[in-house]
Every structure is written in structure tokens, then in C-alpha cells.
Design a protein around this motif. Structure first.
Motif, PDB file in Angstrom:
ATOM      1  N   UNK A  78       5.612   6.988   7.460  1.00 36.65           N
ATOM      2  CA  UNK A  78       6.100   5.646   7.101  1.00 36.65           C
ATOM      3  C   UNK A  78       5.043   4.608   7.482  1.00 36.65           C
ATOM      4  N   UNK A  79       4.511   4.818   8.673  1.00 38.92           N
ATOM      5  CA  UNK A  79       3.515   3.865   9.169  1.00 38.92           C
ATOM      6  C   UNK A  79       2.297   3.835   8.264  1.00 38.92           C
ATOM      7  N   UNK A 117       7.385  11.957  10.783  1.00 35.33           N
ATOM      8  CA  UNK A 117       8.008  11.128   9.728  1.00 35.33           C
ATOM      9  C   UNK A 117       7.638   9.652   9.929  1.00 35.33           C
ATOM     10  N   UNK A 118       7.733   9.276  11.218  1.00 32.41           N
ATOM     11  CA  UNK A 118       7.401   7.885  11.534  1.00 32.41           C
ATOM     12  C   UNK A 118       5.945   7.594  11.157  1.00 32.41           C
ATOM     13  N   UNK A 124       3.072   2.176   4.985  1.00 31.35           N
ATOM     14  CA  UNK A 124       3.283   0.727   5.131  1.00 31.35           C
ATOM     15  C   UNK A 124       1.946   0.017   5.284  1.00 31.35           C
ATOM     16  N   UNK A 125       1.103   0.531   6.171  1.00 34.48           N
ATOM     17  CA  UNK A 125      -0.181  -0.129   6.406  1.00 34.48           C
ATOM     18  C   UNK A 125      -1.043  -0.082   5.153  1.00 34.48           C
ATOM     19  N   UNK A 148       0.169  -2.653   2.648  1.00 32.41           N
ATOM     20  CA  UNK A 148      -0.208  -4.025   3.019  1.00 32.41           C
ATOM     21  C   UNK A 148      -1.661  -4.293   2.675  1.00 32.41           C
TER      22      UNK A 148
END
Lengths: 522, 335
Positions: free
Chosen positions: A5-6, A1-2, A9-10, A13
């Protein structure tokens, strides 16, 4: 899951950054316009653009293009005086009569008359301007001004010198005072200020340009004056950008966003020398670097010590290394390149000679001394070089640096021992510098005086024969190169970086010799 | 509430007085001659004396301060020696330029720094965390002056991706009436979008440089705060209860670090508002940092005190705003 998200997010950006760049970044529009001259320099020192009040060099360069003078330095031969707003002048002893040009107008369209000339000079005294002392030396004051400076008619101005000084000196002085449109200035007067407040940010002259915008520490924009007597300048606007960082000036010059960079350092000048799109213009300034010895501090009052110090300065070594491109070796109080200059440099670096002079004078063991200098480069470097060379004869220098506004008052109050200093003329005449060093204000700083020399300076100032006067100044300069507590080391040099297509940019050694209106672009 | 308000007012007044007293006294003690700064070094003794008296320098220092204070309370910060303008007029011109840079840098620094910090914390020990830690350490450690110069060299001079220094192109000078002092707002108010985008293009590099500093600091502090929360029992409880990870992170953990973050962001904003003078010099940005620095070097104490008061009151304002935001975030603080 992390991880999900990572990744999101990246990814988000990266997309945002790309979009932002697309939206914001624009291709650089290189090259300035063909009829626009863009100059980058530091304009932080300009406090006012009132021609009757301004006393610093950067502002004077601007004013020289906004306001004409009665007489001016010939742009084609800067050491020669030619009529400005005056068509001609005649000298009869202490009286000079100027004939103004018929039909001449200011940028506003107002006719330029004798009253404008008289009022422009009178207000300098009435405002108690920092430059009032220059006119006062001719015996003028607010009380007698209108008696001594008169207008027999609208096109004639007579000036009667009320002191010992001569007409030749007055003519040189008048190159520093711009003629102001009295009608326009007084229409904007407030509280009896002779238009001072308004003139600080507006122009009322007849020069080749008029002021459109002045934003302190940011920008000056001048537009060509369509009413200028010699015709509208090829550069329809001159933009001076405040750019205090020399590295930034260099980059913008190379990109073509500016035409002329004024404050480039020696290493930057070297770096751009091979650039096919750029030229380097080297101009000696009228400013000199010298050492000021406070003779109240022993043994600096000993002429032998003063002589020895002259031989302890590695003039060539410094000029060829860290001062390369910034100075020329010059050991006279009046800079070379102008009328009556003395180009003899009798001193060179000679430690053994200095050692012998000191030993004969009873100072074989040397002594300790404070050395006061400016904190900005290259002055600390000069101080360090002198510290090293002085140490070879046992003179220990303690270097004390300070910002200019702290350093100058120290000298003015004779609070120094040995100090590095600079000097530039108030007007384009050797009397300005020589009088400054011999009579006032500098002798007070050094606790020194020489009445015999003062007499000679005065005699030169009142001499009416130009050839004789010239030789008197040359002889005086040679005499001042020994037995004096001031030791001239260098004349400062300006190096300008310019785009190759810029031609006919005229920049003489003094601020009143900077002319933008002859500049063209290929 | 009333006592809080009274306390706030007292704090404001004391801060203002403290700022002005310290700066004023320091200015008078500095070995810079304000008279020579105005009249030059060649004026006669009579002119010097007249100006000395005109500036009130013959008065006792307490009297000088009292005169200055009463003038300031009437909105008169005196005249600047350097610009010959009223100091208030100068501040109105220079401060918005710095406000633009500081605000944009703080906003971007927060928008990028906070997620980066959270990412680094939830990936603690992995390559993302290492990358963020090293990147932010470098970003925080690099001298701003150097970074600005390198940015100008690479992106402007060599790649041609951005425009050069300055706040706006000459072509657009004078097209927008200064109302707020911010070119962005004033251009938007007049619908001058060409001016707006030109100003934006000029702001890219200086904002990017200052954002690097803001981002680095915010990201590192966010990471640190989030790491503290990771080991709290409520996080374990939330996960055990089956909440989605993003809910655990943003709705629970992040909420608990908000107050600390507000403090960090407030401090970052305040430090940028001081005016990053070196960045302003490199980019020829007419901000308050350059203004105060040049004033100091020229002995222009009216300008120095005026600028210091403005910056100081901004600090106070940001602190008050932070306190207010705390109350919004955590009702317990309100009580």
C-alpha cells in the motif's frame, strides 16, 4: 501488505506531482514588451484618481501623466516652469493671463477651451477637496471664483489674485492642478458630484496617457494618448503593478518581468548594483525628515535645549549605516535640488558641545522624554540611534512607535513630546514648506509661534521680483535652522532599480515631475 | 428539525451581531482619525467639521451602529476610503481571489495530507512515519512569509519553473467578464482557456505555499486520529476475520476518523479564508487579507467591518457545512 500500500501510494503521489507540474508550470516569459513600460510599486495609498481631489503623492504621479496643467515643470530642467496647456502667459501685478493653444484637444477628442480650465479649478473648491486650501489662500472661494477667474474668449483665461500672495507662487501652485475635460466629466456626473465618482476610476485629460484600468491595490494600466499635443508617447502603455514587497520587486526586476522597481531598500539597491542587466537611478525626493518638539513640554521650549538636540543627532553615522542609500543629510525645511534651496548643513554630531549647552542652560543632569515615531523601518532604528546618543548627556528617551494613521493624529493634536515626522510640499514652491513650518499647520502641533518670522514668510510670498524672492527664501531657511522647535535631519532619497534598456525615465523630487512619455527602451 | 433550524438562524443572527458590534466599536475606539483619512491633514476646520457630521461621527456610538446596521441589512456596507468604491464591490473583487487560493490549498492539502497521514499511521515507527512527521512538523512550523519568499526565489527567479507574482498576466487583463469574481470559473464559463491556464500558472506558487501549511496540519491530525484507531478491538477483529488490509484501513478505520477530519479540514479552510496576508503581499495577490490589513492601517473602518463580517460569516458557513457533513457520515448525529 502495508508495504505494498505504501509503495503504491508514494508512487502515485510522485506521478501526480510530475504530471501537475507539466500541466501547470510554464516557462517564464522574461522581458516586457518593447513598447510597454511596467513599473512595480505600492499603490495602496491611492484613494482616488480625480485630479481635483487627490492629495497623496503616488496618485499624483499617475495624474501628472493623465492630465496636463496650465504650466508644468520642464522635463529637461525640472526647476524651470514652461507652458503646459497654455501657450504663453503674462503677468500684470495680481493678474495672470493665459493664452491656450489653438487646436488642442483632450484624449476624448473634445477641444480644450478656457471653460475647461476654469471649471477644473472651480470644482476643487465646490467639492471641498483636501487641496482646496491651496487655492483659497489666493482669496478665492466658490462665491467669487467666477468673478476672479474669467474667460474673455475660448482661448484665454485670466486669474486675479485676491490676496497678498504673488503671481510667482500661483504659477507654481498651478503645476499641481490637472485640466479636466468638462464635457466628458459632466456627461458622467451623478447627483451633482461634478463627475467626481466617475473620475475616481476614469480619466478625462489631455495628458500623454489616458486611463484604461485602475484596480485599487492591484493594477493601473494607461494607454498612450494619440491626441497628445507633443505626439504619441514611445511607450504605448504604462502598467503600474501593485507590488508592496520590495523583495518581490527585486526578483521580478531581475527576471525582466518589470522594467522599473520603485520601492527597493538600500541593501537591495546594493545587491543589484553589480547586475549587468540593471541600472540604479537615485533621485532625491522633496520630502524631509525632522524632529518635532512640543514646546508645551518642558524643557523642550528652551531654545538651548533645542540647540543641544541639534548636536545630539549623528547625521552622518546613521546616513552611512542603516540609512545608506535612503537619505541625504539636509537641514533645511525646503529640500535641495529645487529653486531657492539652502544647502548649508551647519550641524554635526557633537556630544561635548551639546553637554556644554545643556549644562549652561541648567540641564546638566538631563531629563526624560517620550519619543514618538512610526512603526515601519527605518524609523524605529533612527529612534534607537537617537536614544543612544541622547543618553550620553543624560536625556532618556522612551520610544513609542505607532502606525502612521495613529502617529499623525497624535502630532496634529500636539499629543507628543518629541516626535519623528516627515513633510513634503503640497506644490513646488518653497512657500509650501516654509509657510507650513512657520504659520500653519505645524506650529500648532509644536505649541509655538513666531510673528516676526510669519511676517517675513508673507513678505517673501508677495515678492514679485524672482531673484529677490529667491534670496528671501534662502535667508529664511537659514534663520529657521536655529531657535525653532523643528529640527530637519534628512532629505529622503528614492532609489529606483531599472532594466538597462530603459532610458529617459524622468522622475523629479515631487510627484508633478514624473513623466512617463519620454521613456524609451533600447 | 424545526428547532434545529430555528437554532441555526438564531446562531447566525447572534454571530453576525456580535461580529459587527465588536468590530464597529473597536473601530471607533481606535486612535485613527477617519475624517483625516478622507480629507487629508491640511483641510480647514470647517471642512473637517462638515465631513465629521457627514460621516455621522457626531452621533452617539449606539446611533452610529444602528445606522450602520440598517444600511448593511439593505446591502450597503458603506464606501471604502482607500478605493472610493462601495465596500460590497471591493469585497466582491477581493474575496474571490482569496477563496480561490484557500479552496485550492485546502483541496490539495487534504488530497495529499490525508493519505500521508494514513501512511504514517500504518507505518508507525518506520522511515515513512519519521519522514512524514518531520516533514509536516517543518511545514507547519515554517513562517509562511519566509516560505513564500524562498519559493519565489527558487522556483521563479532561479529555476524559472513558474511565473511571477500577480493573479494573471497583463496580456489577459480585461479579456474575461467578471461574473463570479473567480478568474477560473469566469474564464471557463466564457471558454477562455488561455486565460484559465495563465491564471492557473500564477496560482501554482501561492497555492503550493498555503498547501504546505494545510497539508502539514491535516497530515499530522490524520496520523494522530488513525493511530488512535489502530489499537481498537474492531481493527483486530476485522483482521482476524481475514479482511484485506486496505479494506480494514479505508472502509473501517478511516470511516471512524472522518468526523474528526471534517472538523480539522473545516478549521483549516476557515483559517485560509481569513486571507493569508503575508502570502498575498509576497505574491501581489489582491485578496481579502491585504484588503483588510491595508484598510486597518488607513483607518478605513467601513472596509474593515465589511471584510470582518464576510470572513466571520464564512466561519459560520463552514461550521454549518461541517455539521451537515457529520450527519451524512454518521446517521447517529442526524438523530
Amino acid at each position: 501488505m502495508t508495504k505494498k500500500i505504501t509503495r503504491r501510494a508514494l508512487g502515485g503521489m510522485a506521478v501526480s506531482a510530475a504530471l501537475l507540474m507539466q500541466v501547470i508550470a510554464t516557462p517564464v516569459a522574461a522581458e516586457t514588451q518593447a513598447d510597454q513600460l511596467v513599473i512595480a510599486k505600492s499603490i495602496a495609498n491611492i484613494a482616488t484618481l480625480d485630479p481635483g481631489v487627490n492629495y497623496e503623492f503616488v496618485g499624483m504621479e499617475i495624474l501628472n501623466n493623465l492630465y496636463e496643467r496650465l504650466v508644468m515643470n520642464d522635463p529637461q530642467n525640472l526647476s524651470k516652469l514652461i507652458p503646459g496647456v497654455s501657450e504663453s502667459y503674462t503677468i500684470d501685478g495680481k493678474m495672470i493671463t493665459f493664452k491656450l493653444r489653438d487646436g488642442q484637444v483632450f484624449a476624448s477628442g473634445n477641444p480644450l477651451k478656457a471653460e475647461d480650465v476654469i471649471w477644473s479649478l472651480e470644482r476643487v473648491l465646490q467639492l471641498e477637496s483636501p487641496t482646496a486650501f491651496i487655492l483659497e489662500q489666493f482669496g478665492w472661494s466658490t462665491e467669487n471664483f467666477r468673478e476672479k477667474i474669467t474667460a474673455p474668449d475660448d482661448m484665454t483665461v485670466t486669474m486675479e489674485i485676491n490676496s497678498d500672495l504673488g503671481a510667482g507662487l500661483l504659477l507654481n501652485v498651478l503645476t499641481s492642478y490637472g485640466i479636466v475635460d468638462k464635457e466628458l466629466a459632466m456627461a458622467n456626473e451623478a447627483d451633482g458630484d461634478f463627475g467626481n465618482n466617475w473620475l475616481q476610476g476614469n480619466s478625462a485629460g489631455s495628458g500623454p496617457y489616458s486611463l484604461r484600468i485602475w484596480r485599487a491595490n492591484e493594477l493601473i494600466i494607461m494607454d498612450a494618448n494619440k491626441n497628445y499635443r507633443l505626439g504619441e508617447a514611445p511607450m504605448k502603455s504604462v502598467i503600474t503593478r501593485h507590488m508592496p514587497e520590495p523583495a518581490t520587486q527585486r526578483l521580478t526586476l531581475e527576471k525582466g518581468d518589470i522594467d522599473i522597481a520603485i520601492n527597493l531598500t538600500g541593501d537591495q539597491i546594493e545587491a543589484i548594483s553589480d547586475n549587468a542587466d540593471l541600472n540604479v537611478l537615485t533621485v532625491p525626493t522633496a520630502r524631509i525628515l525632522y524632529l518635532s518638539l512640543n514646546t508645551a513640554i518642558e524643557p523642550l521650549g528652551d531654545p538651548a535645549v533645542q540647540e543641544a538636540i541639534r548636536y545630539l543627532i549623528n547625521y552622518k553615522g546613521m546616513a552611512d549605516s542603516f540609512l545608506r542609500g535612503q537619505v541625504e543629510i539636509h537641514q533645511s525645511v525646503w529640500p535641495k535640488g529645487g529653486w531657492a534651496s539652502n544647502e548649508a548643513n551647519p550641524y554635526s554630531y557633537d556630544v561635548e558641545k551639546a553637554r556644554k549647552i545643556l549644562a549652561d542652560a541648567g540641564h546638566a543632569d538631563g531629563f526624560e522624554m517620550e519619543f514618538h515615531t512610526f512603526s515601519d523601518s527605518p524609523y524605529p532604528e533612527i529612534a534607537q540611534a537617537l536614544q543612544e546618543s541622547f543618553s550620553q548627556v543624560g536625556i532618556t528617551l522612551e520610544i513609542i512607535t505607532a502606525e502612521g494613521r495613529v502617529h499623525w493624529p497624535k502630532l496634529q493634536k500636539a499629543g507628543h513630546q518629541i516626535a519623528q515626522a516627515r513633510w513634503g510640499p503640497d506644490y513646488n514652491d518653497p512657500h509650501s514648506n516654509i509657510d507650513g513650518f512657520v504659520r500653519a499647520p505645524l506650529p500648532r502641533e509644536m505649541n509655538w509661534s513666531n510673528p516676526e518670522l510669519e511676517k517675513k514668510v508673507k513678505a517673501a510670498a508677495v515678492e514679485t521680483d524672482l531673484a529677490v524672492r529667491e534670496q528671501m527664501y534662502v535667508d529664511l531657511q537659514k534663520e529657521l535652522q536655529s531657535d525653532t522647535p523643528f529640527i530637519v535631519m534628512y532629505q529622503l532619497v528614492n532609489n529606483f532599480g531599472m532594466r538597462k534598456n530603459v532610458e529617459n525615465y524622468i522622475n523629479g523630487p515631487v510627484a508633478t515631475m514624473v513623466y512617463y512619455n519620454y521613456t524609451t527602451k533600447k | 428539525m424545526n428547532s434545529r433550524f430555528v437554532g441555526l438562524i438564531i446562531s447566525l443572527v447572534l454571530t453576525f451581531l456580535g461580529l459587527t458590534i465588536v468590530t464597529f466599536v473597536l473601530g471607533r475606539l481606535m486612535p485613527v482619525d477617519p475624517v483625516s483619512a478622507i480629507i487629508g491633514t491640511r483641510a480647514s476646520h470647517a471642512v473637517y467639521e462638515a465631513m465629521y457630521i457627514k460621516l455621522g461621527l457626531d452621533q452617539p456610538i449606539l446611533t452610529q451602529y444602528w445606522i450602520y446596521l440598517t444600511d448593511v441589512l439593505h446591502g450597503d456596507f458603506g464606501k471604502s476610503i482607500m478605493t472610493a468604491n462601495p465596500v460590497l464591490k471591493d469585497l466582491w473583487r477581493f474575496f474571490p481571489a482569496t477563496l480561490e487560493l484557500a479552496t485550492l490549498s485546502t483541496v490539495f492539502g487534504t488530497l495529499i495530507g490525508v493519505p500521508l497521514g494514513v501512511l504514517a499511521a500504518i507505518n508507525s515507527g518506520r522511515w515513512v512515519d519519521h519522514l512524514v512527521r518531520i516533514g509536516t512538523l517543518v511545514g507547519y512550523s515554517l513562517p509562511t512569509f519566509w516560505l513564500a519568499m524562498i519559493a519565489l526565489l527558487i522556483f521563479y527567479a532561479q529555476l524559472g519553473w513558474t511565473v511571477g507574482p500577480g493573479r494573471i498576466d497583463f496580456t489577459y487583463e480585461g479579456l474575461v467578464t467578471p461574473v463570479t469574481g473567480s478568474i477560473f470559473i469566469d474564464a471557463a464559463l466564457e471558454g477562455e482557456w488561455d486565460v484559465f491556464w495563465n491564471a492557473a500558472s500564477h496560482a501554482v506558487l501561492p497555492v503550493a505555499v498555503l498547501t504546505t501549511y494545510a497539508l502539514a496540519y491535516v497530515a499530522r491530525m490524520t496520523r494522530s486520529f488513525m493511530l488512535d484507531q489502530l489499537h481498537e478491538e474492531y481493527v483486530l477483529t476485522a483482521r482476524v476475520k481475514g479482511l484485506k488490509e486496505r479494506v480494514v484501513i479505508w472502509r473501517h478505520m478511516f470511516k471512524n476518523v472522518l468526523i474528526q477530519l471534517v472538523t480539522v479540514i473545516g478549521l483549516t479552510y476557515a483559517s485560509l479564508l481569513e486571507g493569508s496576508v503575508l502570502t498575498e503581499i509576497i505574491f501581489s495577490w489582491p485578496g481579502i487579507g491585504q484588503y483588510i490589513t491595508n484598510s486597518l492601517f488607513n483607518g478605513d473602518m467601513n472596509a474593515v467591518v465589511g471584510g470582518t463580517v464576510v470572513v466571520g460569516m464564512c466561519f459560520v458557513g463552514i461550521n454549518i457545512l461541517s455539521d451537515f457533513i457529520y450527519g451524512l457520515i454518521d446517521p447517529r448525529v442526524r438523530d
